[in-house]
Design a protein around this motif. Structure first.
Motif, PDB file in Angstrom:
ATOM      1  N   GLU A   1       0.817  -1.208   0.000  1.00  0.00           N
ATOM      2  CA  GLU A   1       0.000   0.000   0.000  1.00  0.00           C
ATOM      3  C   GLU A   1       0.854   1.262   0.000  1.00  0.00           C
ATOM      4  OE1 GLU A   1      -2.764  -3.105   1.914  1.00  0.00           O
ATOM      5  OE2 GLU A   1      -0.796  -2.348   2.510  1.00  0.00           O
ATOM      6  N   GLN A   2       1.942   1.252   0.753  1.00  0.00           N
ATOM      7  CA  GLN A   2       2.806   2.426   0.774  1.00  0.00           C
ATOM      8  C   GLN A   2       3.397   2.696  -0.605  1.00  0.00           C
ATOM      9  OE1 GLN A   2       3.109   4.339   3.489  1.00  0.00           O
ATOM     10  NE2 GLN A   2       4.511   5.830   2.560  1.00  0.00           N
ATOM     11  N   ALA A   3       3.814   1.637  -1.298  1.00  0.00           N
ATOM     12  CA  ALA A   3       4.362   1.793  -2.650  1.00  0.00           C
ATOM     13  C   ALA A   3       3.307   2.327  -3.607  1.00  0.00           C
ATOM     14  CB  ALA A   3       4.898   0.451  -3.149  1.00  0.00           C
ATOM     15  N   VAL A   4       2.079   1.844  -3.466  1.00  0.00           N
ATOM     16  CA  VAL A   4       0.980   2.300  -4.326  1.00  0.00           C
ATOM     17  C   VAL A   4       0.695   3.778  -4.076  1.00  0.00           C
ATOM     18  CG1 VAL A   4      -1.515   2.088  -4.671  1.00  0.00           C
ATOM     19  CG2 VAL A   4      -0.083   0.039  -4.653  1.00  0.00           C
ATOM     20  N   LEU A   5       0.671   4.178  -2.810  1.00  0.00           N
ATOM     21  CA  LEU A   5       0.389   5.583  -2.493  1.00  0.00           C
ATOM     22  C   LEU A   5       1.516   6.501  -2.975  1.00  0.00           C
ATOM     23  CD1 LEU A   5      -1.137   5.134   1.072  1.00  0.00           C
ATOM     24  CD2 LEU A   5      -2.351   5.665  -1.052  1.00  0.00           C
ATOM     25  N   GLU A   6       2.748   6.041  -2.841  1.00  0.00           N
ATOM     26  CA  GLU A   6       3.867   6.834  -3.357  1.00  0.00           C
ATOM     27  C   GLU A   6       3.803   6.941  -4.880  1.00  0.00           C
ATOM     28  OE1 GLU A   6       7.374   5.036  -1.791  1.00  0.00           O
ATOM     29  OE2 GLU A   6       7.009   5.729   0.262  1.00  0.00           O
ATOM     30  N   ALA A   7       3.391   5.853  -5.538  1.00  0.00           N
ATOM     31  CA  ALA A   7       3.212   5.901  -6.992  1.00  0.00           C
ATOM     32  C   ALA A   7       2.153   6.931  -7.363  1.00  0.00           C
ATOM     33  CB  ALA A   7       2.822   4.515  -7.512  1.00  0.00           C
ATOM     34  N   HIS A   8       1.085   6.991  -6.571  1.00  0.00           N
ATOM     35  CA  HIS A   8       0.017   7.948  -6.876  1.00  0.00           C
ATOM     36  C   HIS A   8       0.477   9.385  -6.659  1.00  0.00           C
ATOM     37  CE1 HIS A   8      -4.002   8.995  -7.954  1.00  0.00           C
ATOM     38  NE2 HIS A   8      -4.258   9.570  -6.783  1.00  0.00           N
ATOM     39  N   LEU A   9       1.333   9.605  -5.671  1.00  0.00           N
ATOM     40  CA  LEU A   9       1.904  10.947  -5.499  1.00  0.00           C
ATOM     41  C   LEU A   9       2.647  11.382  -6.757  1.00  0.00           C
ATOM     42  CD1 LEU A   9       3.288  10.806  -1.827  1.00  0.00           C
ATOM     43  CD2 LEU A   9       1.436  12.278  -2.671  1.00  0.00           C
ATOM     44  N   ALA A  10       3.404  10.440  -7.353  1.00  0.00           N
ATOM     45  CA  ALA A  10       4.129  10.750  -8.590  1.00  0.00           C
ATOM     46  C   ALA A  10       3.154  11.020  -9.730  1.00  0.00           C
ATOM     47  CB  ALA A  10       5.065   9.596  -8.942  1.00  0.00           C
ATOM     48  N   VAL A  11       2.070  10.257  -9.797  1.00  0.00           N
ATOM     49  CA  VAL A  11       1.070  10.457 -10.846  1.00  0.00           C
ATOM     50  C   VAL A  11       0.420  11.830 -10.707  1.00  0.00           C
ATOM     51  CG1 VAL A  11      -1.191   9.668 -11.686  1.00  0.00           C
ATOM     52  CG2 VAL A  11       0.608   8.001 -11.188  1.00  0.00           C
ATOM     53  N   LEU A  12       0.117  12.232  -9.476  1.00  0.00           N
ATOM     54  CA  LEU A  12      -0.559  13.514  -9.256  1.00  0.00           C
ATOM     55  C   LEU A  12       0.286  14.703  -9.679  1.00  0.00           C
ATOM     56  CD1 LEU A  12      -2.267  12.845  -5.799  1.00  0.00           C
ATOM     57  CD2 LEU A  12      -3.415  13.165  -8.000  1.00  0.00           C
ATOM     58  N   GLN A  13       1.600  14.571  -9.665  1.00  0.00           N
ATOM     59  CA  GLN A  13       2.456  15.676 -10.104  1.00  0.00           C
ATOM     60  C   GLN A  13       2.223  16.004 -11.572  1.00  0.00           C
ATOM     61  OE1 GLN A  13       6.507  14.706  -9.135  1.00  0.00           O
ATOM     62  NE2 GLN A  13       6.150  14.713  -6.917  1.00  0.00           N
ATOM     63  N   ARG A  14       1.904  15.007 -12.363  1.00  0.00           N
ATOM     64  CA  ARG A  14       1.648  15.201 -13.796  1.00  0.00           C
ATOM     65  C   ARG A  14       0.153  15.293 -14.091  1.00  0.00           C
ATOM     66  NH1 ARG A  14       4.020  13.070 -18.590  1.00  0.00           N
ATOM     67  NH2 ARG A  14       2.821  13.887 -20.351  1.00  0.00           N
ATOM     68  N   LEU A  15      -0.648  14.519 -13.348  1.00  0.00           N
ATOM     69  CA  LEU A  15      -2.100  14.473 -13.584  1.00  0.00           C
ATOM     70  C   LEU A  15      -2.798  14.821 -12.270  1.00  0.00           C
ATOM     71  CD1 LEU A  15      -2.202  11.097 -15.567  1.00  0.00           C
ATOM     72  CD2 LEU A  15      -2.300  13.411 -16.552  1.00  0.00           C
ATOM     73  N   PRO A  16      -2.951  16.092 -11.959  1.00  0.00           N
ATOM     74  CA  PRO A  16      -3.434  16.498 -10.632  1.00  0.00           C
ATOM     75  C   PRO A  16      -4.864  16.076 -10.320  1.00  0.00           C
ATOM     76  CG  PRO A  16      -3.221  18.391 -12.095  1.00  0.00           C
ATOM     77  CD  PRO A  16      -2.589  17.248 -12.804  1.00  0.00           C
ATOM     78  N   ASP A  17      -5.647  15.707 -11.333  1.00  0.00           N
ATOM     79  CA  ASP A  17      -7.024  15.265 -11.055  1.00  0.00           C
ATOM     80  C   ASP A  17      -7.146  13.743 -11.014  1.00  0.00           C
ATOM     81  OD1 ASP A  17      -6.485  14.955 -13.763  1.00  0.00           O
ATOM     82  OD2 ASP A  17      -8.561  15.322 -14.371  1.00  0.00           O
ATOM     83  N   ALA A  18      -6.020  13.030 -11.008  1.00  0.00           N
ATOM     84  CA  ALA A  18      -6.058  11.567 -11.024  1.00  0.00           C
ATOM     85  C   ALA A  18      -6.678  11.027  -9.737  1.00  0.00           C
ATOM     86  CB  ALA A  18      -4.658  10.990 -11.213  1.00  0.00           C
ATOM     87  N   LEU A  19      -7.341   9.879  -9.863  1.00  0.00           N
ATOM     88  CA  LEU A  19      -7.989   9.208  -8.733  1.00  0.00           C
ATOM     89  C   LEU A  19      -7.429   7.798  -8.602  1.00  0.00           C
ATOM     90  CD1 LEU A  19     -10.244   8.815  -6.566  1.00  0.00           C
ATOM     91  CD2 LEU A  19     -11.777   8.167  -8.460  1.00  0.00           C
ATOM     92  N   LEU A  20      -7.051   7.435  -7.383  1.00  0.00           N
ATOM     93  CA  LEU A  20      -6.620   6.070  -7.067  1.00  0.00           C
ATOM     94  C   LEU A  20      -7.699   5.388  -6.246  1.00  0.00           C
ATOM     95  CD1 LEU A  20      -4.643   3.672  -6.585  1.00  0.00           C
ATOM     96  CD2 LEU A  20      -3.709   4.999  -4.662  1.00  0.00           C
ATOM     97  N   LEU A  21      -8.128   4.214  -6.686  1.00  0.00           N
ATOM     98  CA  LEU A  21      -8.992   3.326  -5.909  1.00  0.00           C
ATOM     99  C   LEU A  21      -8.097   2.235  -5.341  1.00  0.00           C
ATOM    100  CD1 LEU A  21     -11.635   2.847  -8.754  1.00  0.00           C
ATOM    101  CD2 LEU A  21     -11.753   4.540  -6.908  1.00  0.00           C
ATOM    102  N   ILE A  22      -8.148   2.011  -4.038  1.00  0.00           N
ATOM    103  CA  ILE A  22      -7.288   1.002  -3.441  1.00  0.00           C
ATOM    104  C   ILE A  22      -8.137   0.035  -2.621  1.00  0.00           C
ATOM    105  CG2 ILE A  22      -6.695   2.518  -1.499  1.00  0.00           C
ATOM    106  CD1 ILE A  22      -3.899   1.148  -1.512  1.00  0.00           C
ATOM    107  N   ALA A  23      -7.949  -1.264  -2.869  1.00  0.00           N
ATOM    108  CA  ALA A  23      -8.753  -2.305  -2.226  1.00  0.00           C
ATOM    109  C   ALA A  23      -7.831  -3.278  -1.514  1.00  0.00           C
ATOM    110  CB  ALA A  23      -9.600  -3.034  -3.269  1.00  0.00           C
ATOM    111  N   PRO A  24      -7.612  -3.114  -0.204  1.00  0.00           N
ATOM    112  CA  PRO A  24      -6.788  -4.078   0.531  1.00  0.00           C
ATOM    113  C   PRO A  24      -7.375  -5.481   0.461  1.00  0.00           C
ATOM    114  CG  PRO A  24      -7.157  -2.085   1.824  1.00  0.00           C
ATOM    115  CD  PRO A  24      -8.081  -2.019   0.655  1.00  0.00           C
ATOM    116  N   ARG A  25      -6.491  -6.476   0.470  1.00  0.00           N
ATOM    117  CA  ARG A  25      -6.921  -7.859   0.322  1.00  0.00           C
ATOM    118  C   ARG A  25      -7.737  -8.341   1.518  1.00  0.00           C
ATOM    119  NH1 ARG A  25      -7.857 -11.853  -3.452  1.00  0.00           N
ATOM    120  NH2 ARG A  25      -7.547 -13.920  -2.544  1.00  0.00           N
ATOM    121  N   HIS A  26      -7.355  -7.904   2.726  1.00  0.00           N
ATOM    122  CA  HIS A  26      -7.988  -8.414   3.935  1.00  0.00           C
ATOM    123  C   HIS A  26      -8.674  -7.289   4.698  1.00  0.00           C
ATOM    124  CE1 HIS A  26      -4.696 -11.487   3.253  1.00  0.00           C
ATOM    125  NE2 HIS A  26      -5.812 -12.189   3.200  1.00  0.00           N
TER     126      HIS A  26
END
Length: 424
Positions: A247-272
């Motif tokens: 999850e931390q890696a995914v959130l950090e990836a989304h931070l990088a995405v937001l720098q270029r695409l500020p309106d981007a949305l991440l949906l995250i679904a933990p397994r458990h």
């Protein structure tokens, strides 16, 4: 060797119960229905001659869905019993079938528990989904004359190594001698089962049941409503079935995405389910506009990240997202089901650890429906490139869907084998 195994099982049972109790602190359903894990349960009338399907958790239940529906269709007079091991698997059974099947937890592999379970269920046929080799259970089925099939059988290289140490080899071989038929997903899975002792003449290749899962039209419709809600041009991606360490890696990836695409949305679904709260906390601690449902039941438009805190709800979000990262693959869990997004025409990203679904994942990658990222650092870059390239993303989605459609048909092949077993 089996007697030593049984002795060890009895000796470690207190530790198993303690582990169950500790897990219950994080997930309350682990406290419920404990007695079933020792073979004690209320037997409803009319179970004699049941068709028993064992599916350990959510992934196996999803794989077994088309098979269970086919059993109910072709044998309407036979009660269907479904066992699971995890509460999440139990919840998925109830969600899919309700009272249409009888659910009970699989007991621990202790002779008295296994015998009490079989005496209550009285199955006409046992169908074990994927990879569950329990020596006492298998021998008890043989003693009672219950045909036992391992269906949708898979065995990764990693699991193969686990079954091959000398102390286990003879016991596993003897247990597999109790199996009437191994219906393997692929030639490689069939070869591995033979290597650990399955009789060669009882191993066949049948294909993967997961390709036969229904593509719910309501999920496609719900996905279309989600896209309309958050805007057809808004960049949206989903990270599904994530584990601790991802999850931390995914959130950090989304931070990088937001720098270029500020309106981007991440949906995250933990397994458990026990991960829902920690992930929500991590989202807020990184300063994201965190997710909640609006008054219309949709993710709020102001969200930058939305945590999907419900089980069995991924398909509409897969259908609505432009891209899916499937978790369990950045950490050495072995990956999860890449076919769900593929079935909906959603391109797939995976990490380096996909040994649980190696052939499916490889096929998707080779046919252009999926990409593998080497590590968490590369995830954000890959997501950004695909979200910025509509043509490539759409081409990947079409390729993924073609792979899914091409491989369908395993249920029909398996039902013919089941019919033959029941007629013997």
């Amino acid at each position: 060797m089996r007697y030593l195994y049984t002795l060890v099982m009895y000796l470690v049972t207190p530790l198993i119960v303690l582990r169950l109790a500790l897990r219950g602190f994080r997930s309350r359903p682990y406290y419920w229905r404990w007695a079933e894990r020792f073979g004690f349960f209320r037997v409803p009338p009319g179970l004699r001659g049941s068709l028993w399907v064992h599916a350990v958790s959510v992934g196996e239940v999803n794989a077994a869905e088309p098979l269970i529906k086919a059993l109910k269709r072709d044998y309407p007079g036979a009660p269907v019993v479904v066992t699971t091991v995890t509460p999440t698997g139990t919840a998925r059974v109830q969600q899919l079938f309700g009272d249409g099947v009888f659910h009970v937890y699989l007991p621990y592999d202790l002779p008295y528990a296994v015998n009490r379970f079989l005496a209550g269920v009285r199955p006409r046929l046992a169908l074990i989904v994927e990879t569950e080799i329990w020596p006492n259970l298998y021998f008890a089925c043989r003693r009672r004359g219950i045909p036992l099939m391992i269906v949708n059988a898979r065995l990764s290289e990693r699991s193969l190594r686990g079954y091959r140490p000398r102390p286990l080899r003879g016991m596993v071989r003897a247990a597999l001698g109790c199996v009437s038929l191994v219906a393997a997903q692929s030639r490689n899975d069939a070869a591995r089962y033979r290597l650990i002792g399955a009789p060669a003449d009882r191993v066949v290749v049948c294909g993967n049941l997961k390709y036969d899962m229904p593509v719910p039209q309501e999920a496609l419709a719900a996905g279309a409503r989600l896209r309309e809600h958050w805007g057809a041009r808004r960049p949206v991606w989903i990270a599904a079935s994530t584990h601790e360490g991802e999850e931390q890696a995914v959130l950090e990836a989304h931070l990088a995405v937001l720098q270029r695409l500020p309106d981007a949305l991440l949906l995250i679904a933990p397994r458990h389910p026990e991960r829902f709260r920690p992930v929500e906390h991590a989202v807020r601690s990184l300063g994201f506009a965190a997710g909640s449902y609006g008054a219309d039941g949709m993710p709020a438009l102001a969200n930058q990240v939305f945590v999907i805190d419900a089980m069995g709800q991924l398909m509409p979000f897969y259908a609505g997202a432009g891209l899916a990262f499937v978790g369990g693959s950045l950490v050495p869990i072995g990956g999860h089901n890449v076919l769900e997004p593929a079935a909906l025409g959603t391109p797939v990203l995976v990490g380096p650890h996909t040994f649980n679904f190696e052939e499916i994942t490889t096929s998707l990658i080779e046919q252009g429906g999926a990409l593998r990222v080497p590590d968490s650092a590369a995830l954000g870059e890959a997501v950004l490139h695909l979200l910025c390239d509509d043509a490539r993303r759409h081409a990947m989605g079409r390729a993924a869907q073609r792979v899914f459609e091409r491989e369908r048909g395993a249920v029909g092949r398996l039902m013919r084998l089941i019919d033959a077993q029941l007629q013997e």
